[in-house]
Each structure stands twice: as structure tokens, then as C-alpha cells.
Design a protein around this motif. Structure first.
Motif, short mmCIF file in Angstrom:
data_model
loop_
_atom_site.label_atom_id
_atom_site.label_comp_id
_atom_site.label_asym_id
_atom_site.label_seq_id
_atom_site.Cartn_x
_atom_site.Cartn_y
_atom_site.Cartn_z
N HIS A 71 60.64 48.90 17.12
CA HIS A 71 60.41 50.00 18.07
C HIS A 71 59.44 51.00 17.44
O HIS A 71 59.63 51.43 16.31
CB HIS A 71 61.75 50.68 18.39
CG HIS A 71 61.59 51.95 19.17
ND1 HIS A 71 61.14 51.97 20.47
CD2 HIS A 71 61.80 53.25 18.81
CE1 HIS A 71 61.08 53.24 20.88
NE2 HIS A 71 61.48 54.02 19.89
N THR A 72 58.39 51.37 18.15
CA THR A 72 57.38 52.30 17.63
C THR A 72 57.58 53.67 18.25
O THR A 72 57.56 53.80 19.48
CB THR A 72 55.96 51.79 17.95
OG1 THR A 72 55.85 50.45 17.49
CG2 THR A 72 54.91 52.64 17.28
N THR A 73 57.78 54.67 17.39
CA THR A 73 57.93 56.04 17.91
C THR A 73 56.56 56.59 18.29
O THR A 73 55.56 56.28 17.64
CB THR A 73 58.55 56.97 16.83
OG1 THR A 73 57.78 56.85 15.64
CG2 THR A 73 60.00 56.61 16.55
N PRO A 74 56.49 57.40 19.36
CA PRO A 74 55.19 57.95 19.77
C PRO A 74 54.65 58.93 18.72
O PRO A 74 55.41 59.41 17.86
CB PRO A 74 55.50 58.67 21.08
CG PRO A 74 56.97 58.89 21.07
CD PRO A 74 57.57 57.81 20.25
N THR A 75 53.36 59.23 18.79
CA THR A 75 52.77 60.15 17.81
C THR A 75 53.22 61.58 18.07
O THR A 75 53.50 61.96 19.20
CB THR A 75 51.23 60.10 17.89
OG1 THR A 75 50.86 60.15 19.26
CG2 THR A 75 50.68 58.86 17.25
N HIS A 76 53.28 62.36 17.00
CA HIS A 76 53.67 63.77 17.10
C HIS A 76 52.42 64.63 17.26
O HIS A 76 51.34 64.23 16.81
CB HIS A 76 54.40 64.21 15.83
CG HIS A 76 55.52 63.30 15.46
ND1 HIS A 76 56.67 63.21 16.19
CD2 HIS A 76 55.66 62.43 14.41
CE1 HIS A 76 57.49 62.32 15.63
NE2 HIS A 76 56.89 61.84 14.55
N SER A 77 52.58 65.79 17.83
CA SER A 77 51.45 66.72 17.94
C SER A 77 50.99 67.15 16.55
O SER A 77 49.82 67.46 16.33
CB SER A 77 51.83 67.94 18.78
OG SER A 77 53.03 68.49 18.31
N ARG A 78 51.92 67.13 15.57
CA ARG A 78 51.58 67.46 14.18
C ARG A 78 50.49 66.52 13.66
O ARG A 78 49.55 66.94 12.98
CB ARG A 78 52.85 67.35 13.32
CG ARG A 78 52.65 67.42 11.83
CD ARG A 78 53.97 67.27 11.09
NE ARG A 78 54.61 65.99 11.35
CZ ARG A 78 54.31 64.86 10.70
NH1 ARG A 78 53.39 64.85 9.76
NH2 ARG A 78 54.95 63.75 10.97
N GLU A 79 50.62 65.23 13.98
CA GLU A 79 49.63 64.24 13.51
C GLU A 79 48.28 64.44 14.17
O GLU A 79 47.23 64.30 13.54
CB GLU A 79 50.17 62.82 13.76
CG GLU A 79 51.29 62.46 12.83
CD GLU A 79 52.12 61.27 13.30
OE1 GLU A 79 52.80 60.69 12.44
OE2 GLU A 79 52.08 60.92 14.48
N HIS A 80 48.30 64.77 15.46
CA HIS A 80 47.03 65.03 16.16
C HIS A 80 46.35 66.29 15.63
O HIS A 80 45.13 66.34 15.49
CB HIS A 80 47.26 65.14 17.67
CG HIS A 80 47.65 63.84 18.30
ND1 HIS A 80 46.87 62.70 18.18
CD2 HIS A 80 48.73 63.48 19.03
CE1 HIS A 80 47.46 61.70 18.82
NE2 HIS A 80 48.59 62.14 19.33
#
Length: 445
Positions: free
Chosen positions: A415-424
Motif C-alpha cells: 500500500h502506497t501512502t500519498p505524498t505529504h505537502s511537506r515533501e512538495h
């Protein structure tokens, strides 16, 4: 100048005394504040003890700009750790930043050498205490042995210069006339330490090991700033040591350019994502070494610009590799396929960063490589063959890295967790400065 040093020092007790709930929020905000204050130093100011000029100011600002980003990149991995280890990591990062900023703002050779060596300790702690793999102690040993062995002749040279001038050698004073052999020994002693730090091909074995074993914060600092200490040191030495003909540097220039091409070829056969990015750093630093040793105005401007551009680009690539690693728990490129179906925004960041790594306009990488290519061609037209070959292979491995990590179907059924705004945010803070600096390159040239 001392204000920002004191503020960085006071971040250490702040980290140790903050409430656990406020730790990451406050320290990151404090680090961002330091990064914004450091921007004022792009207009170099000088005083008698610490000073910045047009060589050190851009690197000084780059190091402060990356401090909050290393903290943000480590947040996800750190939340699972006990509070004491979280505090210890943040203190280590701040201490490393303090030593780096003192290296760049040193006024004499002796202070620069002490701080240059002091950066080893926090980096070694980062690799050995927070490294992800079983071989981290071996990587730490390699790192220490290569750096300490080559820096011993540098210490001897600095003591010799201090004794001949009877004062701590300042950067602006040129060393007194010495015999030809002494001059040669001085140059070799100085170059050995800084070329191993860059690293030049042949003294590079510690770098892929250190990068692969280090945590994300360690990889970012290593690639973006610690490699630049070598280039900065060589530029400083050229102001201090007796001037010599470029013919003496011919073996180093040939080794740097040929080594850059060999490192690029090594990139094509890497299976480990972090190892590939580490080898790409060696090839870019080879161009910087060749440019600095030619000693023309254009080549020095190109070397400075490439150091800044590579600092942002390689740090961004490590952040993206970490984003993938946190979701798949592997760095083998074949096992991280198919991400463009699941996380299309991350694929966009990958494409943008790889294009910058290839040096496409209007990025800073393009400006710097254009300056280096033209100065190399003016110095010796034959170098354009090696340079062109190097550029071709760089484009090949960058596209290979992009396609093998993003395209196809994922072999992992996790299962892949979505990206965080922190990473963007992290990626935005890497790419925006690169594009903006190319609009006003005189900030770093």
C-alpha cells in the motif's frame, strides 16, 4: 556577521529545552528564520575576525538555506524514534551547520582548517548513529580515513606558511617567495586534502559508501555542502599560495575530466538509486575541479555557479529518492517502478529535477556548464570531446534513472501512502531558487 553565528549556536539549547510537541515546529521555523537572515549576506560584509566575500557568501547562504530542509526531510523518519534521539539528531545538524558557516567565514587559513576538520565529527555521528544499513560503520571508517589521511599534509603546509610569515596566514596575503620544490610541495599538500573532499576520481571511494549509508539529512548535507568545501578550499589556496603555471595542474585537469566521464559511465550500471546520485556528484565535481585549476575568470565563475546549482539539484534528487524509499523500503531501482500511476506529482518533480541535472536552460546548471565549457575550450580545444561525451552520458543516465523509477508497473504489492505537502514544499524550495538565480546570476558569479 557574528549575529547569525550566535543565533545558530543558541539553537542548540533551544532544541534541548523545547517541549516534545513543539520540537519540530519550532526548530524548523527558527532554521527558516536563519535562512532568511542569511540572504542579507549575499551583499558581502567584512570585519576583522570573520568575513564573507564573493567566493564564500553564496556557499554560506546555501548552507543556511538547506538547514531547515534537512530538518523537514528527516521528520517522517524521526517521528518513530524516541524523543532523546530526535533531539540528538537536530543538535548534530545544528552543530554541523555551525562548523560549516565558520569554515566559509574564516579569515585565516588556521581557522579554516580547524573548522574544515571539525565538520567531520557531526557528519560521522550522522552516518554511524542514524544510517539505515548494516555497513554504516565501514562507511564511517572510509570517510574518516580518506579525509584525515589527506588533510595531514595540509596541516603541515599551514604551519609552514604561518612560520614563514610569523603570523596566522590570511587569505589576502600571498605567501613569500620560496624555492621551486617547496612551492610544488605546498601545492600538492594543499590539493591532496581538497581533492579528496571534492572528491576527484581515484580518491572517491568513500563518497558512494557514505551516501548510501547516511540518513536523508546526512546525504543532503554531504552532497550539497561538504563536497563544496573542497572547491572553496582550492579557490582560497590560489589566493594564498605562490602563483604557478597552469601546466603543473595538467595531470589534475586530465584526471578530473576523464574521471567525470568514468563516473558518468559508472552511473549507467548502478542498481541502487542513492549510489547513482552519489556517482553523479563525482562527475559534476570533476568539472568544478577542471574549471578551478584553469584559473580564468570565466572558469571560476562557472565553477562557483555549478557548485551552487549542484548543491540544490543533488539535494533535491536525494529528497526524491528518500520519498520513494519511505514508501517502498528499498532503493533498488527495478523495485521502485510504476510510480507515475500512483503519485503523478512526484513524477513531475522527478522530471524537473532530472532536466536540471542534465543542465537544460533556463536552469543555473546550464549557465554554469556553458561557462565551464567555453573556458575549457579556450584553454584547450581537445577538451570539448571529453566534455561532450560527459554531457551525453549525463543525459543518458538521468533519463535512465527517470524511466526506471517512474515508468512501467510496480512489482511490489504494498500500500502506497500519498505524498505529504511537506515533501512538495521541500521540492519547491529546491527548484525555485535554481530557476530564480538563473534570472540574476551575478548573485553567485
Amino acid at each position: 556577521m557574528l549575529k547569525i553565528i550566535y543565533m545558530t549556536t543558541m539553537l542548540i539549547p533551544t532544541i534541548l529545552m523545547l517541549k516534545p510537541k513543539m520540537l519540530h515546529l519550532t526548530t524548523t521555523a527558527y532554521a527558516f528564520l536563519l535562512a532568511l537572515i542569511s540572504l542579507s549576506f549575499l551583499e558581502p560584509s567584512s570585519n576583522t575576525h570573520l568575513y564573507l566575500d564573493f567566493t564564500s557568501a553564496p556557499l554560506f547562504v546555501l548552507s543556511y538555506w538547506l538547514l531547515p530542509m534537512t530538518m523537514m526531510a528527516s521528520q517522517h523518519a524521526m517521528t518513530k524514534e524516541p524523543m532523546q534521539r530526535q533531539r540528538a539528531l537536530l543538535v548534530t545538524l545544528t552543530l554541523l551547520q555551525l562548523f560549516i558557516s565558520l569554515t566559509f567565514s574564516a579569515y585565516s587559513l588556521t581557522l579554516m582548517y580547524i573548522m574544515f576538520e571539525a565538520t567531520l565529527i557531526p557528519t560521522l555521528v550522522l552516518i554511524t548513529r542514524w544510517g539505515q544499513q548494516a555497513e554504516r560503520l565501514t562507511a564511517g571508517t572510509y570517510f574518516m580515513l580518506y579525509t584525515l589521511t589527506t588533510s595531514m599534509p595540509l596541516l603541515t603546509m599551514i604551519l609552514f606558511l604561518n612560520n614563514t610569515s610569523n603570523t596566522p596566514t590570511l587569505f589576502m596575503q600571498t605567501a613569500q617567495q620560496v624555492s621551486q620544490w617547496t612551492e610544488l610541495m605546498l601545492w600538492l599538500a594543499c590539493l591532496a586534502a581538497f581533492l579528496a573532499k571534492m572528491p576527484i576520481y581515484g580518491l572517491h571511494l568513500w563518497l558512494p559508501k557514505a551516501h548510501v549509508e547516511a540518513p536523508i539529512a546526512g546525504s543532503m548535507v554531504l552532497a550539497a555542502i561538504l563536497l563544496k568545501l573542497g572547491g572553496y578550499g582550492i579557490i582560497r589556496m590560489m589566493q594564498t599560495l605562490p602563483t604557478t603555471k597552469t601546466d603543473m595542474f595538467l595531470p589534475f585537469i586530465v584526471l578530473a575530466l576523464w574521471g567525470a566521464t568514468l563516473a558518468n559511465l559508472t552511473c549507467l550500471q548502478q542498481t541502487d538509486l542513492k549510489s547513482l546520485i552519489a556517482y553523479s556528484s563525482i562527475s559534476h565535481m570533476g568539472l568544478v575541479i577542471a574549471a578551478i585549476t584553469i584559473q580564468t575568470q570565466w572558469s571560476l565563475s562557472g565553477a562557483m555557479a555549478l557548485m551552487i546549482a549542484h548543491g540544490f539539484t543533488s539535494s533535491a534528487l536525494f529528497c526524491l529518492a528518500n520519498t520513494t524509499y519511505e514508501r517502498t523500503k528499498t532503493r533498488i531501482m527495478v523495485l521502485t517502478r510504476g510510480f507515475h500511476n500512483i503519485l503523478p506529482m512526484v513524477t513531475t518533480w522527478w522530471l524537473l529535477t532530472n532536466l536540471m541535472n542534465i543542465a537544460t536552460p533556463p536552469s543555473m546548471n546550464f549557465t554554469s556548464e556553458l561557462l565551464i565549457a567555453s573556458s575549457l575550450f579556450n584553454w584547450c580545444p581537445t577538451t570539448v570531446i571529453i566534455f561532450g561525451l560527459s554531457m551525453l552520458i549525463t543525459a543518458s543516465y538521468s533519463l535512465h534513472m527517470f524511466l526506471s523509477t517512474q515508468m512501467g508497473t510496480s512489482p511490489l504489492n504494498t500500500h502506497t501512502t500519498p505524498t505529504h505537502s511537506r515533501e512538495h514544499l521541500l521540492m519547491t524550495l529546491h527548484t525555485i531558487p535554481l530557476i530564480l538565480i538563473s534570472l540574476k546570476p551575478e548573485l553567485v558569479l
